[in-house]
Design an enzyme around this catalytic site. Structure first.
Site, PDB file in Angstrom:
ATOM      1  CG  ASP A   1     -34.916  34.934  36.196  1.00 15.68           C
ATOM      2  OD1 ASP A   1     -34.470  34.443  37.227  1.00 15.68           O
ATOM      3  OD2 ASP A   1     -34.260  34.989  35.137  1.00 15.68           O
TER       4      ASP A   1
ATOM      5  CG  HIS B   1     -26.421  32.113  29.627  1.00 13.99           C
ATOM      6  ND1 HIS B   1     -27.678  32.331  29.113  1.00 13.99           N
ATOM      7  CD2 HIS B   1     -26.522  32.355  30.960  1.00 13.99           C
ATOM      8  CE1 HIS B   1     -28.508  32.641  30.087  1.00 13.99           C
ATOM      9  NE2 HIS B   1     -27.828  32.682  31.231  1.00 13.99           N
TER      10      HIS B   1
ATOM     11  CD  GLN C   1     -30.912  41.007  41.638  1.00 16.58           C
ATOM     12  OE1 GLN C   1     -30.997  42.101  41.092  1.00 16.58           O
ATOM     13  NE2 GLN C   1     -31.187  39.874  41.003  1.00 16.58           N
TER      14      GLN C   1
ATOM     15  CG  HIS D   1     -27.631  36.680  29.627  1.00 16.24           C
ATOM     16  ND1 HIS D   1     -26.725  35.800  30.157  1.00 16.24           N
ATOM     17  CD2 HIS D   1     -28.364  37.135  30.665  1.00 16.24           C
ATOM     18  CE1 HIS D   1     -26.896  35.734  31.474  1.00 16.24           C
ATOM     19  NE2 HIS D   1     -27.886  36.528  31.802  1.00 16.24           N
TER      20      HIS D   1
ATOM     21  CB  SER E   1     -28.837  29.483  34.854  1.00 17.37           C
ATOM     22  OG  SER E   1     -28.420  30.132  36.034  1.00 17.37           O
ATOM     23  CB  SER E   2     -24.948  33.370  35.233  1.00 15.61           C
ATOM     24  OG  SER E   2     -25.490  34.245  34.288  1.00 15.61           O
ATOM     25  NE  ARG E   3     -28.334  31.948  40.691  1.00 17.44           N
ATOM     26  CZ  ARG E   3     -27.990  32.647  41.761  1.00 17.44           C
ATOM     27  NH1 ARG E   3     -27.090  32.177  42.583  1.00 17.44           N
ATOM     28  NH2 ARG E   3     -28.549  33.807  42.012  1.00 17.44           N
TER      29      ARG E   3
ATOM     30  CD  GLN F   1     -35.716  39.166  37.397  1.00 17.23           C
ATOM     31  OE1 GLN F   1     -34.990  39.112  38.375  1.00 17.23           O
ATOM     32  NE2 GLN F   1     -35.261  38.985  36.184  1.00 17.23           N
TER      33      GLN F   1
ATOM     34  N   GLY G   1     -24.462  39.706  33.984  1.00 16.81           N
ATOM     35  CA  GLY G   1     -23.221  39.218  33.380  1.00 16.81           C
ATOM     36  C   GLY G   1     -23.090  37.712  33.399  1.00 16.81           C
TER      37      GLY G   1
END
Ligand code: AMP
Length: 281
Positions: free
Chosen positions: A152, A34, A61, A37, A187-189, A155, A31
């Protein structure tokens, strides 16, 4: 767009849509969506009959409770964005739906050296949690194709290995990194960055690009040292900057080694941890 919170309801709908020639594309997210995604969702829409996006902030995680707590959550905006892009199904489960205590089998995987470096080394248990949730979501959604971002990269390799070890038939696709105008990887961050840090954050991509440009002029050791120095601007603290083999993620000692090289970095900008990477050849 259909929105499901329960596994049973989602699976009932998927069964109804399932016919011989139909394909399902799946984009798992946490979620705070942005354009990065949305690029994955658009690609899935173009390549499949139906696209399912999931929004689930997976507690297993996060290696730090405070990081989980501070993770941005913008569900109403996310739904609007997915509606606009034309996503077919949104799955927003509760933790109890993803991990039903009574019958959940926790799979365990051995990722060997892939899990020992970079994100795996600095975030113990992170990839065990990632593999667990992606495995569970694939079990629920059973997609034809799974879309993940190069952002990522480690990942992506872990999930590719998990799919190989479990023999799942899902095809995994990697999508390139979508960036802000100044090069910062979306990034969501990023919304948590202080304005001063946000202004300077383009330096991460700049250093990655300059590393690529200098590849034939400096040794790997010199490049890493140079990059770490460049990234140590006031307010920023690089956690690692590695130049590794893009298949094994193991550090390389010279540029002449065979195979594709990738530079990967994690940088603290104030209290926000940013990651990025760039293929070097
Ligand atoms: P997250 O919500 O951060 O777990 O990300 C969900 C998916 O979107 C993952 O496969 C990410 O790699 C991918 N993703 C996140 N940011 C970007 C980006 N800037 N460009 C491309 N893919 C991304």
């Amino acid at each position: 767009m259909y929105l499901f919170k329960g596994v049973k309801e989602l699976r009932k709908q998927l069964r109804m849509l399932q016919t011989a020639n139909r394909s399902f594309g799946f984009v798992p997210t946490m979620g705070a969506l942005h354009d990065g995604h949305l690029a994955l969702v658009r690609r899935s829409l173009a390549e499949n009959s139906f696209t399912i996006c999931s929004i689930f902030v997976n507690p297993t995680q996060f290696n730090e409770a405070s990081d989980l707590e501070k993770y941005p959550r913008t569900p109403s905006k996310d739904i609007e964005m997915l509606l606009e892009v034309g996503c077919d199904i949104l799955f927003m489960p509760f933790v109890s739906e993803v991990y039903p205590a009574e019958d959940y089998r926790k799979p365990s995987f051995d990722f060997g050296l892939l899990d020992n470096v970079m994100e795996g080394a600095f975030r113990p248990g992170h990839f065990a949690g990632v593999a667990q949730v992606v495995y569970r979501l694939l079990e629920i959604v059973e997609p034809t194709r799974l879309y993940m971002g190069q952002k990522d990269y480690q990942q992506f390799l872990i999930v590719r290995e998990m799919i190989r070890q479990t023999g799942l038939s899902t095809q995994l696709a990697m999508h390139p990194i979508i960036r802000e105008k100044d090069g910062l990887a979306m990034s969501s961050r990023n919304v948590r960055l202080e304005p001063g840090h946000r202004q300077k954050a383009g330096i991460i991509y700049e250093v990655l690009q300059k590393t690529k440009d200098q590849l034939s002029k400096k040794s790997i050791g010199q490049l890493k040292e140079w990059a770490l120095e460049q990234l140590s601007v006031p307010g920023f603290r690089p956690e690692y900057f590695e130049i590794v083999d893009a298949e094994t993620l193991q550090p390389v000692s010279s540029i002449d080694e065979e195979g594709q090289l990738i530079a990967c970095t994690a940088v603290w900008a104030g209290g926000v941890r940013l990651i990025d990477n760039l293929f070097l050849q």
